[in-house]
Enzyme design. Structure first.
Site, PDB file in Angstrom:
ATOM      1  N   TRP A  21       9.082  64.996 129.772  1.00 37.08           N
ATOM      2  CA  TRP A  21      10.056  64.365 128.891  1.00 37.08           C
ATOM      3  C   TRP A  21      10.522  63.009 129.413  1.00 37.08           C
ATOM      4  CZ3 TRP A  21       9.903  65.504 124.161  1.00 37.08           C
ATOM      5  CH2 TRP A  21       9.571  66.798 123.753  1.00 37.08           C
ATOM      6  N   ASP A  80      19.548  62.265 130.492  1.00 40.08           N
ATOM      7  CA  ASP A  80      19.148  63.247 129.491  1.00 40.08           C
ATOM      8  C   ASP A  80      19.375  64.631 130.101  1.00 40.08           C
ATOM      9  OD1 ASP A  80      17.874  65.006 127.790  1.00 40.08           O
ATOM     10  OD2 ASP A  80      15.970  63.927 127.737  1.00 40.08           O
ATOM     11  N   LYS A  85      19.057  74.109 123.257  1.00 40.37           N
ATOM     12  CA  LYS A  85      18.761  74.813 124.510  1.00 40.37           C
ATOM     13  C   LYS A  85      19.932  75.726 124.881  1.00 40.37           C
ATOM     14  CE  LYS A  85      15.074  72.161 125.072  1.00 40.37           C
ATOM     15  NZ  LYS A  85      13.705  72.652 124.855  1.00 40.37           N
TER      16      LYS A  85
END
Length: 370
Positions: free
Chosen positions: A110, A180, A204
């Site tokens: 990511w 992030d 999540k």
């Protein structure tokens, strides 16, 4: 029509996302889909311009600041587009038109996705990349040479795919930190006041997909370009109170219920962090005592408490493991498509008992197939 068994209706969710939600939150959402108690209308039909939803947004902003221990000088936004949109919005606001590079870390799948989007807007310096080690570990402090005049530092706190997590804050305090935290947001206490910006998509730890939480320090946007599209301009979103366009009312309400659960039922982030650490210890212990039958991906100091990634000796053993696990009631254990293998995601909403059941299955599978 196929008859659905009890087992199929009650799968335990170990998926990398969307993750499991607390049972009490699911019950409240079930009721809200029929009618929100204080409104008498379905959550799916309540106007985003209503006084009730304005109160939802205000309370959720306060709850998130409270859980993170941040003052009112931090803005809290509820945006759309996931973390992927933030990969572009951050450099559009903080890098475009500037000569100083932004420092980025490439620690996994990511964080790698964020790089090309940043390079569209301005110069980027990759301070450290884990490509050479197959993203099996995170950098040590002595491997990091941050610029004192960088536009900002960007990194991912928890790499969902590889199962790597920073257990410390990195960077220079004089340089804005942008992080992030999509897959470990509100999962444990931390030094959140050292960050200028935190963003996390909800699916999540804190809710369903459709909403992304952005927390940013007042003053961070000084000097941002004036010609940005309104939807992509944090300042316009702040002015609109996260209602620049029609927001995902249901998803935002779900996040509100999760923050209430964290605050009132769990007892805050310190308690949540203790529960998550216990789940992770149990699962890693099962891997480490398996005499190589299960092979953890991440270096021990960098193991994630959110995503436990491992492999088996052969693709055949992994395929059989996933099939038998699914049949036994464990859903979402396949590793990310980019790396394969097995990944058990143990987010906030997944109970310790679910991990205990998975460990029991893993021990049994090892005895039968070693």
């Amino acid at each position: 029509m196929k008859t659905v068994s009890v087992r199929e209706r009650n799968q335990l969710n170990f998926s990398g996302g969307p993750g499991a939600l607390p049972e009490s939150v699911l019950r409240q959402l079930q009721e809200a889909i029929h009618a929100v108690p204080e409104v008498g209308l379905s959550i799916l039909g309540i106007s985003h311009r209503s006084d009730w939803f304005a109160a939802v947004v205000a309370e959720l902003q306060s709850n998130i600041r409270g859980l993170l221990g941040l003052p009112p000088s931090y803005h809290v936004l509820f945006l759309q587009g996931g973390a992927t949109q933030q990969f572009s919005m951050v450099p559009m606001a903080l890098l475009a038109g500037r000569s100083r590079p932004a420092d980025y870390l490439q620690t996994g799948y990511w964080s790698g996705k964020a790089l090309p989007e940043a390079r569209r807007e301005g110069p980027v310096r990759v301070v450290w990349s884990g490509q050479a080690c197959g993203f099996g570990r995170l950098p040590r402090d002595e491997e990091l040479d941050f610029a004192s005049d960088a536009a900002y530092l960007h990194y991912v706190s928890n790499e969902t795919v590889e199962g790597l997590q920073f257990h410390r804050v990195i960077g220079r305090d004089e340089v804005p930190r942008v992080c992030d935290m999509s897959s470990d947001f509100l999962s444990a206490p931390g030094e959140f006041g050292r960050f200028s910006m935190i963003y996390a998509h909800a699916q999540k730890n804190i809710g369903p997909s459709g909403v992304t939480v952005v927390v940013l320090k007042d003053g961070l946007l000084d000097g941002a370009p004036d010609a940005m599209p309104g939807f992509l301009d944090y300042r316009r979103q702040i002015e609109a109170g996260s209602i620049f366009n029609t927001p995902p009312v249901f998803a935002i309400y779900a996040v509100l219920l999760v923050t209430r659960w964290l605050r009132d039922d769990v007892g805050g982030l310190a308690a949540m962090g203790g529960i998550n650490a216990a789940k992770a210890r149990l699962l890693y212990r099962a891997l480490d005592r398996a005499d190589g039958f299960y092979r953890p991906r991440a270096a021990v100091p960098d193991r994630s408490t959110m995503n436990v990634a491992f492999t088996l000796a052969s693709p055949e053993l992994e395929k059989r493991f996933l099939a038998e696990a699914e049949d036994a009631g464990f859903s979402g254990l396949a590793g990310h498509r980019s790396v394969g293998g097995i990944r058990a995601s143990i987010y906030n909403g997944l109970q310790l008992g679910a991990v205990e059941k998975l460990v029991g299955f893993m021990d049994d599978y090892r005895r039968r197939h070693r």
